[in-house]
Structure formats: structure tokens, C-alpha cells
Design a protein around this motif. Structure first.
Motif, PDB file in Angstrom:
ATOM      1  N   THR A   1      -7.692 -16.379  28.781  1.00  0.00           N
ATOM      2  CA  THR A   1      -8.581 -15.674  29.717  1.00  0.00           C
ATOM      3  C   THR A   1      -9.945 -15.460  29.081  1.00  0.00           C
ATOM      4  O   THR A   1     -10.997 -15.624  29.728  1.00  0.00           O
ATOM      5  CB  THR A   1      -7.954 -14.324  30.115  1.00  0.00           C
ATOM      6  OG1 THR A   1      -6.679 -14.560  30.698  1.00  0.00           O
ATOM      7  CG2 THR A   1      -8.825 -13.600  31.123  1.00  0.00           C
ATOM      8  N   LYS A   2      -9.964 -15.085  27.806  1.00  0.00           N
ATOM      9  CA  LYS A   2     -11.231 -14.881  27.091  1.00  0.00           C
ATOM     10  C   LYS A   2     -12.061 -16.176  27.052  1.00  0.00           C
ATOM     11  O   LYS A   2     -13.254 -16.176  27.355  1.00  0.00           O
ATOM     12  CB  LYS A   2     -10.953 -14.375  25.674  1.00  0.00           C
ATOM     13  CG  LYS A   2     -12.217 -14.121  24.830  1.00  0.00           C
ATOM     14  CD  LYS A   2     -11.852 -13.648  23.446  1.00  0.00           C
ATOM     15  CE  LYS A   2     -11.479 -14.838  22.584  1.00  0.00           C
ATOM     16  NZ  LYS A   2     -12.447 -15.242  21.601  1.00  0.00           N
ATOM     17  N   LEU A   3     -11.420 -17.284  26.700  1.00  0.00           N
ATOM     18  CA  LEU A   3     -12.108 -18.568  26.612  1.00  0.00           C
ATOM     19  C   LEU A   3     -12.608 -19.025  27.984  1.00  0.00           C
ATOM     20  O   LEU A   3     -13.704 -19.576  28.111  1.00  0.00           O
ATOM     21  CB  LEU A   3     -11.182 -19.625  26.005  1.00  0.00           C
ATOM     22  CG  LEU A   3     -10.793 -19.409  24.527  1.00  0.00           C
ATOM     23  CD1 LEU A   3      -9.789 -20.464  24.096  1.00  0.00           C
ATOM     24  CD2 LEU A   3     -12.017 -19.444  23.620  1.00  0.00           C
ATOM     25  N   LEU A   4     -11.812 -18.799  29.001  1.00  0.00           N
ATOM     26  CA  LEU A   4     -12.234 -19.173  30.362  1.00  0.00           C
ATOM     27  C   LEU A   4     -13.475 -18.380  30.776  1.00  0.00           C
ATOM     28  O   LEU A   4     -14.416 -18.932  31.345  1.00  0.00           O
ATOM     29  CB  LEU A   4     -11.078 -18.942  31.348  1.00  0.00           C
ATOM     30  CG  LEU A   4      -9.989 -20.013  31.381  1.00  0.00           C
ATOM     31  CD1 LEU A   4      -8.744 -19.512  32.114  1.00  0.00           C
ATOM     32  CD2 LEU A   4     -10.501 -21.298  32.052  1.00  0.00           C
ATOM     33  N   ASN A   5     -13.433 -17.069  30.522  1.00  0.00           N
ATOM     34  CA  ASN A   5     -14.583 -16.237  30.887  1.00  0.00           C
ATOM     35  C   ASN A   5     -15.852 -16.687  30.153  1.00  0.00           C
ATOM     36  O   ASN A   5     -16.931 -16.770  30.757  1.00  0.00           O
ATOM     37  CB  ASN A   5     -14.279 -14.767  30.558  1.00  0.00           C
ATOM     38  CG  ASN A   5     -13.536 -14.065  31.683  1.00  0.00           C
ATOM     39  OD1 ASN A   5     -13.860 -14.251  32.853  1.00  0.00           O
ATOM     40  ND2 ASN A   5     -12.535 -13.277  31.325  1.00  0.00           N
ATOM     41  N   GLU A   6     -15.703 -17.002  28.873  1.00  0.00           N
ATOM     42  CA  GLU A   6     -16.857 -17.418  28.093  1.00  0.00           C
ATOM     43  C   GLU A   6     -17.389 -18.762  28.597  1.00  0.00           C
ATOM     44  O   GLU A   6     -18.619 -18.949  28.747  1.00  0.00           O
ATOM     45  CB  GLU A   6     -16.458 -17.544  26.609  1.00  0.00           C
ATOM     46  CG  GLU A   6     -16.199 -16.213  25.926  1.00  0.00           C
ATOM     47  CD  GLU A   6     -15.664 -16.386  24.525  1.00  0.00           C
ATOM     48  OE1 GLU A   6     -15.395 -17.543  24.116  1.00  0.00           O
ATOM     49  OE2 GLU A   6     -15.462 -15.352  23.829  1.00  0.00           O
ATOM     50  N   THR A   7     -16.491 -19.694  28.883  1.00  0.00           N
ATOM     51  CA  THR A   7     -16.905 -21.025  29.329  1.00  0.00           C
ATOM     52  C   THR A   7     -17.551 -20.976  30.715  1.00  0.00           C
ATOM     53  O   THR A   7     -18.569 -21.614  30.979  1.00  0.00           O
ATOM     54  CB  THR A   7     -15.696 -21.980  29.347  1.00  0.00           C
ATOM     55  OG1 THR A   7     -15.077 -21.952  28.059  1.00  0.00           O
ATOM     56  CG2 THR A   7     -16.114 -23.405  29.668  1.00  0.00           C
ATOM     57  N   LEU A   8     -16.932 -20.174  31.626  1.00  0.00           N
ATOM     58  CA  LEU A   8     -17.439 -20.095  32.996  1.00  0.00           C
ATOM     59  C   LEU A   8     -18.773 -19.341  33.089  1.00  0.00           C
ATOM     60  O   LEU A   8     -19.506 -19.491  34.050  1.00  0.00           O
ATOM     61  CB  LEU A   8     -16.389 -19.416  33.892  1.00  0.00           C
ATOM     62  CG  LEU A   8     -15.161 -20.277  34.197  1.00  0.00           C
ATOM     63  CD1 LEU A   8     -14.033 -19.409  34.761  1.00  0.00           C
ATOM     64  CD2 LEU A   8     -15.518 -21.385  35.196  1.00  0.00           C
ATOM     65  N   SER A   9     -19.050 -18.513  32.093  1.00  0.00           N
ATOM     66  CA  SER A   9     -20.299 -17.747  32.133  1.00  0.00           C
ATOM     67  C   SER A   9     -21.496 -18.550  31.619  1.00  0.00           C
ATOM     68  O   SER A   9     -22.642 -18.126  31.740  1.00  0.00           O
ATOM     69  CB  SER A   9     -20.147 -16.465  31.306  1.00  0.00           C
ATOM     70  OG  SER A   9     -19.982 -16.794  29.934  1.00  0.00           O
ATOM     71  N   LYS A  10     -21.215 -19.738  31.062  1.00  0.00           N
ATOM     72  CA  LYS A  10     -22.307 -20.556  30.542  1.00  0.00           C
ATOM     73  C   LYS A  10     -23.034 -21.257  31.698  1.00  0.00           C
ATOM     74  O   LYS A  10     -22.391 -21.669  32.670  1.00  0.00           O
ATOM     75  CB  LYS A  10     -21.764 -21.607  29.560  1.00  0.00           C
ATOM     76  CG  LYS A  10     -21.199 -20.976  28.270  1.00  0.00           C
ATOM     77  CD  LYS A  10     -20.611 -22.066  27.380  1.00  0.00           C
ATOM     78  CE  LYS A  10     -19.999 -21.441  26.146  1.00  0.00           C
ATOM     79  NZ  LYS A  10     -19.328 -22.458  25.277  1.00  0.00           N
TER      80      LYS A  10
END
Length: 483
Positions: free
Chosen positions: A474-483
Motif C-alpha cells: 500500500t505504501k509503495l502504491l501510494n508513493e508511485t501513484l502520487s508521482k
């Protein structure tokens, strides 16, 4: 349906009959067993043949005393049996052996929930008596078939004072009685099989008055819900009659489960109609101080005490504590696990969720369950340390541990290759692959459809064969999607 009209106050007294789980009957050695072929557990004593004499079952007396102690009763130093005379086809003696003048337990109380607070419900007495047989009305036969297997089985009758003021209180009291019965092991409390039955004496009186109204007795209800429904129906029926200026008949009524209504059965007998007199075949029973001390020493910690301890010491919710305190086995399992595992809420979750579901599905008790508290502690630790995700632990590791009781949780997870992948660099590659394959969903997410996060996490879990750590994912998804 309201339990109280604006003008009247509800008053209820309950008579709860509990069949005791002794091996034999109250006054004979016949087997005390449910579901056997009709008239197979009978003897000359059960059938009241001339010249037969009853002998009290000591275990039944012990069980009655245990219930009395659990309900804060005074235990009589001397208790005796009486004959209650009435005719009914399934009563082979023509009378019931019961206790009238000298019941074994006097007074007492239980505290039950009433709305948001607790209310004390006082008992008048708990006494011992024998059950009657069973009449079966079969359309294929002319007349009535009689099964005397149940005749002579030991009961306690728990009689409250007329102090119950709502259907909720009545239901909560029966629930607590059933829990204590099961906790002490004195009965199974199975209402469907008739081993716990309830009669309710229901009356209304004008608000602000103290004189009791004319009572109506509803007989032999076999579920807590039906007791509450019957009370609610009687409030409506009786208040309607009183509003019309009519009087309430003192009568016995039955409750129809299908309609939710009560129907008249017969006019209510007075106590003197039964012509009680001391049973000439049974001597009074003396309860010695040493015997009472011996029984007190056998008493476990009671459900209400356990609920309080679970809430105060282990910070469990009332709901969790109530379920764990349902039986002595459950409470013991929790306390044993809590000695070695500090994740108290997680222990409760596992017991109320996967463990309960497995036992119910396989019709097993905790005594037959082969995951020890020590092994449950290991399994919880793997989840809490992030080495296993809960879904994998509860659906795969848990079941494999049951099938292979010699293996630990760690050994099971290793053999099944189920340990979580916590490597962020490896998981980042899977995250990138998932998002690259769903450009339309990514665009929708960035436009505000945040609920798609669950879809993305699910796809990562699929690609990783369930090994991805959900929190890191979930953390990685949030970081990737916020780029």
C-alpha cells in the motif's frame, strides 16, 4: 412493538427450568439421555409401580447447590421433597416430586444488562424437581402417544421475584442463566431440545402504583427470542383490554411461534389446587457445612467475574469478553495464551474468528482442538512481526497446523513457502507492472476514485502469490501513484 404503553408498567416474573446433566434420573438409575428410542430409559421406579421407592441422586443435589452459589443464594441446611398432585397422561405417578416448603436454595440474585446500565434481578428460590414425560399427538394414530424417557429426569426450577420490567431484561437474564449452566457443566442449556425451558408470569399495572396486576402465565417457551416476543405481545394485548375497561383473566396461555401471539389454554390453578404435602418416601436432606465447603472449593471463577477481568486487565471490548466467557474452556484457553502472548486483542480475534469457525464447522470443542496456546502465540507473532499476512495465516497456515499438529507455525509457513516478501525493491517491480497494465484505472484513481486502491493491492497480491506484505504494498502504491 413497545413493551410499555404510556399508561401501564410491565411486571414480569420468570420460572426457568434447567435439566441437569446427570448420568441417571433424579430418583432412579435409569439413563438420563436425550433422543433415545421412546420408552427405553424407564424402570419400575420411573413408571411408579407399586412397592417401588425413590432414592435421591447426590449429583443432582450437588448441581443444584452449585447453581445456588453462582446465583448468590442461601443454601438450606435442611431441604425436603413434596408431592405436587395433578393429573396429566405423561405424569406416570399422578403427582410430581418437587420442593415446596423447604427448597434447596433460597433468595439470590443475578445482575443483568438493562439498556446502558446493569440491573439486579432477585430470585425467590431455586428448587429441585423431576420432569414429566412427553405426549406426542400423531395424526396417524387415534389418541396420544406417550414417551416416559424424560419422566423423572432431574430439573432445577429458578423462580424470580416479579421485578423484571422489560423484555430485554428477561432475555438477558435467561442468557446469563444459560451461560452459567454451561460454564458450571451442570447442564447443556439447549432450549431447542427442551433442556432449558421458560415460563413467564406477565402483568400490567397503572404507572406509579405498587399493587401487582392480574398475572397471565405463558408456558414452556423454548427460545430467548420467543420469551421476549411473548412479553411484547402480552403488553399490547393486556393494555388494549385494560383501556377498554375489561379485566385480565388469570390463565395459562401458550405462545405461537408462527403468529407471534399467545392463545388461552386453561384457567390458572392456584397453589392449593395442587394439594402439596411432604413426600412420605423421601427423608429430608441435611446439607452439612463440610459438604458445602467441598462444593464451594469446586466452583470455578464465574462468567461475570471473567468478563470484568477481560475488560479491565486485558482491555477487551464487552462483546469480545462476553464470547470468551461463554465457557470455561474458552476462558482457560484465552488466559493460558495471554500468559505468553501480549497481543490480547489478537488472541480474542483468533478465538472468535478462525478457531470458533473451525470448531463449529467440525462440531468440536476446544478440548479436542490441537493448536495449543503456545502454537497460537507463535502464529500470532508471525503475523504481528510482518512475516505472514493475516489472510494467509488464517486460511493456509492455520489449517495446515491442524492437519500436522507436530509442526510449529514457522515450520508450516516455511514448508508451504508462505513467508511475506518485505523486500521493497522486489515489490516495487511488481507494483510498476500492475500499474502499467491498468492505465485506465490509474487515470481514474488520480481523478479521485480512491476506492481503486483495493484493486491495485489485490493485483499485487496475486502476482506475488500472496507473499507481498500488504502494508508495504500500500505504501509503495501510494508513493508511485502520487508521482
Amino acid at each position: 412493538m413497545k413493551e410499555k404503553s404510556s399508561k401501564y408498567e410491565l411486571v414480569v416474573g420468570l420460572e426457568v427450568h434447567v435439566q441437569l446433566a446427570t448420568e441417571s434420573k433424579l430418583f432412579a438409575s435409569d439413563k438420563n439421555s436425550f433422543g433415545d428410542a421412546p420408552n427405553t430409559n424407564v424402570s419400575p421406579i420411573t413408571l411408579a409401580h407399586p412397592g417401588t421407592l425413590p432414592k435421591p441422586n447426590k449429583k443432582a443435589i450437588e448441581y443444584a447447590i452449585k447453581m445456588g452459589l453462582a446465583c448468590n443464594c442461601e443454601i438450606a441446611k435442611v431441604t425436603s421433597f413434596d408431592r405436587k398432585n395433578y393429573f396429566y397422561p405423561d405424569l406416570p405417578k399422578g403427582y410430581q416430586t418437587t420442593q415446596d416448603n423447604q427448597p434447596i436454595c433460597i433468595g439470590g440474585y443475578l445482575d443483568v444488562k438493562s439498556g446502558e446500565s446493569m440491573r439486579r434481578i432477585d430470585f425467590n428460590r431455586i428448587h429441585v424437581e423431576e420432569d414429566a414425560g412427553k405426549s406426542m399427538h400423531d395424526a396417524a394414530h387415534q389418541g396420544t402417544l406417550l414417551d416416559y424417557n424424560r419422566a423423572g429426569t432431574p430439573l432445577i426450577e429458578m423462580v424470580t421475584e416479579p421485578v423484571i420490567s422489560t423484555a430485554e431484561e428477561a432475555g438477558n437474564l435467561i442468557t446469563e442463566i444459560r451461560r452459567i449452566v454451561r460454564f458450571l457443566g451442570v447442564g447443556d442449556g439447549n432450549m431447542e431440545e427442551g433442556s432449558l425451558r421458560c415460563d413467564a408470569n406477565i402483568s400490567l399495572r397503572p404507572k406509579g402504583t405498587q399493587t401487582l396486576g392480574q398475572k397471565v402465565e405463558i408456558k414452556n417457551m423454548n427460545s430467548i427470542r420467543n420469551v421476549q416476543r411473548a412479553i411484547q405481545h402480552e403488553v399490547t394485548r393486556q393494555s388494549h383490554l385494560l383501556d377498554q375497561g375489561k379485566t385480565i383473566k388469570q390463565e395459562t396461555r401458550g405462545f405461537d411461534d408462527a403468529t407471534g401471539k399467545t392463545t388461552s389454554q386453561r384457567s390458572k390453578e392456584e397453589a392449593n389446587d395442587y394439594r402439596y404435602f411432604p413426600c412420605p418416601d423421601l427423608l429430608p436432606i441435611k446439607i452439612s457445612d463440610s459438604y458445602l465447603t467441598e462444593i464451594k472449593a469446586m466452583m470455578p471463577k464465574l462468567p461475570a467475574e471473567i468478563v470484568k477481568e477481560l475488560q479491565e486487565k486485558f482491555n477487551l471490548t464487552e462483546y469480545d469478553a462476553d464470547i470468551i466467557a461463554e465457557s470455561e474452556d474458552r476462558a482457560d484457553y484465552f488466559f493460558h495464551t495471554a500468559k505468553i502472548c501480549s497481543h490480547y486483542k489478537k488472541i480474542a480475534n483468533w478465538m472468535i474468528g478462525p478457531i470458533h469457525n473451525y470448531l463449529a464447522e467440525h462440531n468440536q470443542s476446544l478440548a479436542q482442538f490441537n493448536i495449543t496456546p503456545e502454537k497460537l502465540h507463535d502464529l500470532i507473532d508471525l503475523v504481528e512481526s510482518g512475516k505472514l499476512n493475516y489472510s494467509t495465516a488464517s486460511t493456509k497456515v492455520f489449517l495446515d497446523m491442524i492437519a500436522n499438529p507436530d509442526k510449529s507455525a514457522s515450520e508450516t509457513a516455511k514448508d508451504l513457502a508462505l513467508f511475506q516478501d518485505n523486500d521493497e525493491s522486489g515489490l516495487q517491480k511488481i507494483v510498476d507492472e500492475v500499474l502499467e497494465g491498468m492505465p485506465d484505472k490509474v487515470a481514474a484513481f488520480k481523478k479521485g476514485k480512491k476506492g481503486l486502491m483495493g484493486l491495485f493491492v489485490g493485483e499485487v497480491m496475486k502476482k506475488s502469490r500472496g507473499k507481498a506484505n500488504p502494508q508495504i504494498t500500500t505504501k509503495l502504491l501510494n508513493e508511485t501513484l502520487s508521482k
